[in-house]
Design an enzyme around this catalytic site. Structure first.
Site, short mmCIF file in Angstrom:
data_model
loop_
_atom_site.label_atom_id
_atom_site.label_comp_id
_atom_site.label_asym_id
_atom_site.label_seq_id
_atom_site.Cartn_x
_atom_site.Cartn_y
_atom_site.Cartn_z
N ILE A 123 44.72 43.98 53.19
CA ILE A 123 43.73 42.96 52.91
C ILE A 123 43.25 43.36 51.59
O ILE A 123 42.84 42.55 50.67
CB ILE A 123 42.47 42.87 53.92
N GLY A 124 42.89 44.72 51.24
CA GLY A 124 42.23 45.20 50.10
C GLY A 124 42.91 44.83 48.80
O GLY A 124 42.50 44.40 47.88
N ASP A 169 40.14 54.08 48.04
CA ASP A 169 40.83 54.49 49.17
C ASP A 169 40.70 55.98 49.54
O ASP A 169 40.19 56.90 48.71
CB ASP A 169 42.19 54.13 49.38
N ASN A 180 37.91 53.65 64.05
CA ASN A 180 37.58 52.97 63.05
C ASN A 180 36.06 53.20 63.09
O ASN A 180 35.34 53.07 61.99
CB ASN A 180 37.65 51.24 63.19
N THR A 232 36.45 45.25 58.78
CA THR A 232 37.12 46.36 59.78
C THR A 232 36.94 45.84 61.37
O THR A 232 35.79 45.57 61.59
CB THR A 232 36.69 47.69 59.54
N ASN A 233 38.07 45.84 62.05
CA ASN A 233 37.84 45.42 63.45
C ASN A 233 37.65 46.80 64.47
O ASN A 233 38.01 47.76 63.96
CB ASN A 233 39.00 44.85 64.04
N ARG A 243 41.16 28.93 60.59
CA ARG A 243 42.08 28.85 61.36
C ARG A 243 42.13 27.39 62.20
O ARG A 243 43.05 26.84 62.37
CB ARG A 243 42.46 30.17 62.60
N HIS A 271 34.15 38.05 67.34
CA HIS A 271 35.33 37.65 66.70
C HIS A 271 36.47 38.39 67.84
O HIS A 271 36.90 39.59 67.84
CB HIS A 271 35.67 38.45 65.31
P1 A3D Z 1 45.65 48.47 56.14
O1 A3D Z 1 46.73 47.77 55.44
O2 A3D Z 1 45.95 49.44 57.02
O3 A3D Z 1 44.34 48.94 55.35
C1 A3D Z 1 43.33 50.09 55.46
C2 A3D Z 1 43.15 50.84 54.39
O4 A3D Z 1 41.83 51.64 54.89
C3 A3D Z 1 44.36 51.79 54.23
O5 A3D Z 1 44.81 51.70 52.82
C4 A3D Z 1 43.68 53.18 54.73
O6 A3D Z 1 44.16 54.32 53.84
C5 A3D Z 1 42.24 52.91 54.43
N1 A3D Z 1 41.28 53.81 54.96
C6 A3D Z 1 41.28 54.54 56.09
N2 A3D Z 1 40.31 55.26 56.05
C7 A3D Z 1 39.48 55.01 54.88
C8 A3D Z 1 38.34 55.72 54.73
N3 A3D Z 1 37.74 56.59 55.51
N4 A3D Z 1 37.86 55.41 53.24
C9 A3D Z 1 38.50 54.24 52.55
N5 A3D Z 1 39.54 53.79 53.13
C10 A3D Z 1 40.17 54.13 54.15
O7 A3D Z 1 44.84 47.29 57.11
P2 A3D Z 1 44.37 45.89 56.76
O8 A3D Z 1 43.85 45.96 55.44
O9 A3D Z 1 45.43 45.23 57.20
O10 A3D Z 1 43.13 45.60 57.80
C11 A3D Z 1 41.84 46.39 57.34
C12 A3D Z 1 41.07 46.12 58.73
O11 A3D Z 1 40.80 44.81 58.82
C13 A3D Z 1 41.62 46.59 60.18
O12 A3D Z 1 40.53 47.24 60.85
C14 A3D Z 1 42.02 45.25 60.79
O13 A3D Z 1 41.75 45.20 62.09
C15 A3D Z 1 40.74 44.37 60.08
N6 A3D Z 1 40.92 42.95 60.17
C16 A3D Z 1 39.72 42.17 60.22
C17 A3D Z 1 39.92 40.80 60.45
C18 A3D Z 1 38.95 39.94 60.82
O14 A3D Z 1 38.97 38.81 60.60
C19 A3D Z 1 37.59 40.49 61.00
C20 A3D Z 1 41.14 40.17 60.26
C21 A3D Z 1 42.23 41.07 59.84
C22 A3D Z 1 42.19 42.45 59.87
#
Ligand code: A3D
Length: 311
Positions: free
Chosen positions: A14-15, A34, A98, A122-123, A154, A178
């Site tokens: 997502i980032g 990160d 998380n 974050t979830n 959606r 959510h």
């Molecule tokens: P991902 O691609 O794994 O990215 C998460 C990043 O967070 C990784 O690069 C990690 O290294 C980094 N990270 C871990 N610990 C730390 C820390 N202490 N400080 C800074 N960075 C850190 O995951 P993603 O980008 O696909 O998803 C991120 C989060 O969003 C997850 O918890 C998902 O479940 C959540 N999410 C929420 C929704 C909603 O609609 C609310 C939708 C999709 C995903």
């Protein structure tokens, strides 16, 4: 006018899309943070996007870091730090890991970005945004969770697919937590101002509402690893843009309730006005008895997760 600063905590799936969209919309300069082990990825992704900016025709400085000093003074912080779901996992399965991450992020942001508008992604969303508020002590106006914008996006997509109309003309509020207990308010959904209930049968609408509740899981199962990332990023950017430009959009998001909807002391998805003051006002919809019961059922699920945070 000085450029705004957007801090992205978490440079994962997502980032990366958040950085691209923020640059593409020229919302400001982007700093992606990160953990030290992933600093190279944060630097690499932001450099890659920087090299695309001449082609996109946009001006935005992007950088990657693992040092909180570099995000200090940000106007908006979007937090995606944490693990995503794998097939077979519920969002609540992520809570323990998380929670540690959100607590660490919160402590650092309390020192470096006390005046920013914080958007948590974050979830499990509703308990993580609650934990973030508790850890930081930031005001309720400056901490919101992104979920409703995605859930309603959606719902709108599925209605558009069914009717063959523009997604732009569909409005469909979604309330609640959510997760599978979310409450798509089909009674209030409209297509170009026409009630959806006049355009589709009750069975079709219920099928769309059910698909919306399970939409995150549908993507998790298709991807095989990780969860949705394009649409969550677009949703968080919509909230950030409304804040930065003081657009005062009415967006469903996880907001801290203090009496609204008869709920006190929890984050839950509700329509809110987002402007320069952050979450400026929560809009209270008059609910039918069934809708109210569904919202309370969703609150119970959120309460269970919040209890687990022990905060
Ligand atoms: P991902 O691609 O794994 O990215 C998460 C990043 O967070 C990784 O690069 C990690 O290294 C980094 N990270 C871990 N610990 C730390 C820390 N202490 N400080 C800074 N960075 C850190 O995951 P993603 O980008 O696909 O998803 C991120 C989060 O969003 C997850 O918890 C998902 O479940 C959540 N999410 C929420 C929704 C909603 O609609 C609310 C939708 C999709 C995903």
């Amino acid at each position: 006018m000085a450029r705004k600063k957007i801090a992205l905590i978490g440079g994962g799936q997502i980032g990366g899309i958040l950085a691209l969209l923020a640059a593409q919309k020229e919302l400001g300069d982007v700093v992606m943070l990160d953990i030290p082990d992933m600093e190279g990825v944060a630097k690499g992704k932001t450099l890659d996007i920087t090299e695309a900016t001449p082609l996109l025709g946009v001006d935005s400085n992007l950088s990657g870091t693992s040092n909180y000093a570099d995000v200090a003074g940000a106007d908006v912080v979007i937090i995606t730090a944490g693990l995503p779901r794998k097939p077979g996992m519920s969002r609540d399965d992520l809570l323990e890991m998380n929670l540690k991450i959100i607590s660490d992020v919160g402590k650092n942001l309390k020192k470096t970005c006390p005046n920013a508008f914080h958007i948590i992604v974050t979830n499990p969303l509703d308990s993580m945004v609650y934990a973030f508020k508790k850890v930081t002590g930031f005001s309720k106006n400056k901490v919101a969770g992104m979920a409703g914008v995605l859930d309603t996006g959606r719902f709108r997509s599925f209605v558009a697919m069914e009717l063959g109309v523009s997604v732009e003309d569909i409005s469909a509020p979604v309330l609640g937590g959510h997760g599978p207990t979310m409450v798509p308010l089909v009674r209030l959904a409209t297509v170009g101002g026409v009630p959806l209930t006049e355009l589709l049968s009750a069975e079709k609408i219920e099928a769309i509402a059910t698909r919306t509740r399970k939409a995150g899981t549908e993507i998790v199962n298709l991807l095989g690893s990780g969860s949705a990332f394009f649409s969550p990023a677009a949703s968080a950017i919509e909230m950030a843009e409304s804040y930065l430009k003081d657009k005062k959009r009415v967006l469903p998001c996880a907001a801290y309730l203090e009496g609204e909807y008869g709920i006190n002391g929890y984050y839950l998805g509700v329509p809110a006005i987002i402007g320069a003051g952050g979450v400026e006002k929560i809009i209270e919809v008059k609910l039918t008895a069934d809708e109210k019961a569904a919202l309370m059922n969703s609150l119970e699920a959120v309460k269970t997760a919040v209890k687990e945070t022990k905060l």
